[in-house]
Design an enzyme around this catalytic site. Structure first.
Site, mmCIF file in Angstrom:
data_model
loop_
_atom_site.group_PDB
_atom_site.id
_atom_site.type_symbol
_atom_site.label_atom_id
_atom_site.label_comp_id
_atom_site.label_asym_id
_atom_site.label_seq_id
_atom_site.Cartn_x
_atom_site.Cartn_y
_atom_site.Cartn_z
ATOM 1 N N GLY A 171 12.637 -2.622 0.527
ATOM 2 C CA GLY A 171 13.921 -2.868 -0.116
ATOM 3 C C GLY A 171 13.964 -4.026 -1.089
ATOM 4 C CG HIS A 191 5.441 3.600 6.920
ATOM 5 N ND1 HIS A 191 4.373 3.553 7.767
ATOM 6 C CD2 HIS A 191 5.016 4.316 5.844
ATOM 7 C CE1 HIS A 191 3.359 4.232 7.256
ATOM 8 N NE2 HIS A 191 3.717 4.692 6.084
ATOM 9 N NE ARG A 244 10.877 4.851 -1.234
ATOM 10 C CZ ARG A 244 11.092 4.374 -0.012
ATOM 11 N NH1 ARG A 244 11.350 3.085 0.144
ATOM 12 N NH2 ARG A 244 11.038 5.164 1.037
ATOM 13 C CD GLN A 291 -2.738 1.708 4.774
ATOM 14 O OE1 GLN A 291 -3.226 2.308 3.821
ATOM 15 N NE2 GLN A 291 -2.421 2.319 5.911
ATOM 16 C CE LYS A 327 2.815 -0.977 4.929
ATOM 17 N NZ LYS A 327 3.153 0.352 5.413
ATOM 18 N NE ARG A 375 13.860 -0.763 -4.257
ATOM 19 C CZ ARG A 375 12.880 -0.819 -3.346
ATOM 20 N NH1 ARG A 375 12.104 -1.894 -3.244
ATOM 21 N NH2 ARG A 375 12.660 0.207 -2.545
ATOM 22 N N PRO A 415 0.832 -1.200 0.000
ATOM 23 C CG PRO A 415 0.044 -0.996 2.188
ATOM 24 C CD PRO A 415 0.768 -1.932 1.271
#
Lengths: 366, 366, 366, 366
Positions: D289, D256, D311, D133, D232, D291, D76
């Site tokens: 993180g 977060h 992201r 969320q 969360k 990726r 979210p």
């Protein structure tokens, strides 16, 4: 001046097509494993012994009853003619002249027969050390035919790459759009009339990365050949144990130079558990990040019988053909000899974990 | 402004021929050991003591019954006249004036007799602390003649370098093409009429790095001289034990400033196991990477009786001859004194492992 | 924009004479301890608690029966008028308005009486928290007179700096030639008619770093005053135990901001063993490298009752006098409050080692 | 070329308003936790298995009885229309088409109903995986109305963010002056007539970070809904145990994205203790993180059932709307598949801690 492998790489980079340089130099993902292969050696600090009186070192090692002049072999790498027009013929000549082992890659741009013939021409005793690396192909008839060709050509062991159920993703190649060999170059071992499924229109069979492969395929291989079988790419101690159980004759601890899966442990980090797992029943070799004589000593100290070098050989090949490869091999010989001498060792057999000091608390930059 | 060893190095670099600077500054291979020698000290964090009332520090230490004014000696280094025309005469004068020990190198560009004479001229009590470093040469008669000369000239101990069965490979020198001393400079201790095998045409004997040497040679040495014998370059605790057993009187923990084998442990990392192995039976000294008074304190805390400094002395010599060396020695004296004071210690005897705090979890940049 | 201590430092650097900036910012030797003070916090990773319902945090702590509005005090630092014309009057006003503790330095450029008077003017309840830091001087009569002045002016504790038997060597100051305060500024607490030995001709007594000092001097101090006594600079757990035995009332774990001996452990690294040694019998405070609210939480988690900040206050002072210091203090208050809230803590008492997660295996860059 | 998440980020950065890029990319404080989230994965080195015969991987995982096509969900994140005009409709479409889970944020710039409707339109089976969320608001009636809306719209679980009793301090946003959504964008789930306290004049309710919240609020939630509840932001093993005790159905280990409290442990570092604490009683997910496919494998190896990415999805959204998000998801799918294949795993269930090798002694740069 060509004092180090890094010097050869710099020269090679200058002469190679940048796309081809990237193919050889690059690795999967962030290339952290490629880098870790090298830096992990640096964290193992040496504690030399003194006054051992070993003025005459013997660098020789014996593998499956055959003597090599030093514990540094040529790792299997693809496409030597991409690095130099003389390709594998140059590499094999240098290995033969240096009386060390060449592991010929299935993806050679010269036939395995021509390579073996060239090696015989230059081996000091006419009997060069040659192993053949292959990916076991799902077309078993073809695979067997390859093995028979290798046996017929005098290869003395089979190195089965087992870390490649699928292709690794090498981002440099993707960015460069590098996919195919340039015109005139092809995988000569895969040329044939009767192309099975997966063969391209060019008359050259594609190498199939076969994710269906299990230990049964190793059993099959064990059954059809009397050549020693080594697995290249077993990193997990549990797989090392399984290899022994399935009659495998040796292991080449390798992460494919970081070219398959980024994030994999450095080979020198994975080595100790593999050595412990096989418990001396079969020999263990290592490739990945070996750049200095002291790296060879560190691998021996942790239980490897010998190491193989890939990229350094390609840099030598690119800069000078057979002579260039020869220079690289003599650089290693000289560097290993000096490292052994300075560690007080008469040869590889004198090297054990007692030569390794305490790990540093923090990082060491190279 | 000359506040630190680094300041002296920067000035020396400016005045020295770059090739000669590299000879002094450089080391073997990637120079990772040279670098680690320095950075390994930083990872040892100090926990000072307070309210000890030690306003009068005595930095003196005693080695083989002889008092030094501080626990910082001059390590043996070659070719001082390459750094400054006054060469070893300047260095020895500074050491004598500072009432500390100079370990004269076999590869001095001044004869050991002249050096000793100069030292006597400047020693406050006419009795300077002088040890002679040598490589035991296979020509035993010559080796013995050297030892007799050292004895005759008043040297008080022999420091046998044992980390050099062969030459290390210093890449800077190779790249610079540095091989021979410039005209007018030579190893004055090796000049002679009766040159054995290995002597060059110039009337100067080459120093032989003798890989045949074993502990028997130490026994031979032990038998022919009553001088205390120290081994320079023993890093392995097992060799430390052997040294005690063979009647050696002291150890200088050294990796030759990283100039022999790159990848060797930093000396301060190797020290604790050596100290534990000799268990107080013989004194242990250390060289390698000592740049600050706190480095000296750390070495003492881990069991060294004293340290020796090599490159810092050469930088002082290059920038100011005897006065420059004197400045460097007084810099160390001042820095050690301040470090002892701030640790609450009255002198070297107050320093033990209790002064070392917990190792940091990660790296500290210098 | 002034969001962080680093912002204040950047602004302060722009307005300060570079030599004075260096005096405040610099530290001893390579400044590795100064740097480690900050980076060592980063290696302690937090594991917040959730759903604690603490919407109303109380940041207050109590020290020797006196309430502070937050666990962040002003560390003693010298020469505030070098940072801003309003000097210590500005700093003390900001501390009083923030209802937190100011530890006034003996080396203030304003008299301790004027500072106390100014603090009373701005304290919300007219009763500001003020401690006096001093170096016990060998002239006991003078030292006692200082203590009587501090008692008379309403200071509530004495903070004795014990990490300075001699001056540390701050290389920036040496390079800058910074030695004396500019005309018009002096250590106002040291002005007097009857100057004992060591007094300068200017009518201002020099501060003597007294290496003769032992625990007996602490006993003497204990005997002549009823004020709580804290030691600033005790880092070794053995000294923490001795402090308790000698009737000391508290410890300020400090390495003088790295300004005395480079190579000393970061204060947050030294804290746990000190806390364990005193075993709750006396409060432990910490200074050194505290730059974020999370640094405060980490220090509390490892057993500190409160922290003190030095350089951040000087940056605030330089950029805005009392208002600037106030901004810095409110920045800390806000940051500590947020950190506590996000850790699920209602206040300092809720913070313990359970908030600290596993140390990362490698380094974290800031 | 879009080969990696980093490529998408670079492209997104080029097209986004820098202030909005910073809002998405930035984090709290020094952003050390944001960075650690990524680098902590690198320190976990993989030891692949070989010859497992898994040519057909099944990446699917099951969460609360619902199948996802891969163990990578959309975390979210707020304000998708800030990244692309199509906003959450684009994101949800991509998730539905990829048959994976989207966790819709309360702070969406599209109503949860529209999002769900769009998801149904594109889900291959018309039944998309959707979780909602939310921050539990102190206005319980409003909170309950939100939950009823989520239930009504077909959301299958509630993800309660518990790491935000107060707002984190994101310095980039402060420096950029970023506070409000631009005209035309608003939190559509918070629009309403009857605005309780805290509602702004614009007709849009502000999200209240409620520091009064305790486990009782979770009990209340447990009582009013039959939807699975996940927390969360629970990072502490003790809170994981409490969650199980309070009837929570799952945990999303999250910091977060480093946006709340800088200095918090990387999520992959916190994961093992949380997994151990819940002991298999409820599923554990992770974000932060991730990726690379190998990051997913590492999280699975340490006990996560699936991961969520935030992201990376926003970068895909910014560069190409739904198609861009789809590309990112397929990039992850392809990368996870390859990583599994190269680890010898047929799917997430084959992944356990045995795939992780020894931690390297020092740091690995990415």
């Amino acid at each position: 001046m060509r004092l180090t492998v890094a010097d050869f790489e710099a020269e090679a980079r200058a002469v190679l097509d940048p796309v081809h340089y990237d193919f050889f130099a690059g690795a999967a993902g962030d290339e952290s494993t490629r880098q870790a292969n090298e830096t992990a050696f640096d964290r193992l600090r040496l504690l030399p012994r003194i006054l051992r009186g070993n003025d005459k070192r013997d660098l020789g090692v014996s593998l499956f009853g055959r003597a090599l002049s030093m514990p540094v072999a040529i790792a299997p790498t693809a496409f030597h003619r991409l690095a130099h027009p003389d390709g594998e013929l140059a590499t094999t000549r240098a290995a033969a002249e240096a009386s060390t082992l060449m592991i010929v890659a299935m993806a050679a741009t010269t036939t395995l027969e021509q390579i073996a013939e060239e090696a015989r021409k230059y081996a000091t005793d006419g009997d060069p050390a040659l192993w053949f690396q292959l990916y076991l192909q799902p077309d078993l008839a073809f695979t067997e035919s390859l093995i028979r060709r290798a046996e017929g050509a005098g290869y003395q062991a089979l190195v089965v790459t087992v870390d490649s159920p699928v292709f690794g993703r090498r981002e440099r190649d993707h960015r460069n759009g590098f996919r195919d060999l340039p015109p005139g170059l092809r995988c000569e071992n895969l040329v044939g009339d009767e192309l099975g499924p997966g063969g391209s229109g060019s008359g050259v069979r594609d190498i199939v990365m076969d994710a269906t492969m299990t230990w049964e395929r190793i059993d099959w291989l064990r059954a059809i050949t009397r050549l020693p079988i080594l697995l290249k790419g077993a990193l997990h101690p549990e797989d090392a144990r399984l290899a022994v159980r399935h009659g495998v004759d040796g292991l080449l601890v390798s992460n494919h130079g970081g070219r398959q899966l980024d994030g994999v442990a450095a080979t020198i980090e994975a080595l100790p558990a593999v050595v412990a797992a096989v418990a001396g029943r079969i020999p263990v070799l290592l490739d990945g990040g070996v750049r200095r004589g002291t790296d060879v000593v560190r691998a021996l100290a942790l239980g490897a019988v010998a190491v193989a070098v890939g990229r350094p050989v390609l840099w030598g090949l690119a800069v000078g053909g057979a002579a260039g490869v020869g220079e690289v091999l003599e650089l290693f010989r000289d560097d290993v000899d000096r490292a052994l001498a300075l560690c007080g060792a008469a040869g590889p057999r004198d090297v054990d974990a007692g030569l390794l000091g305490p790990a540093p608390a923090g990082p060491l930059s190279r």
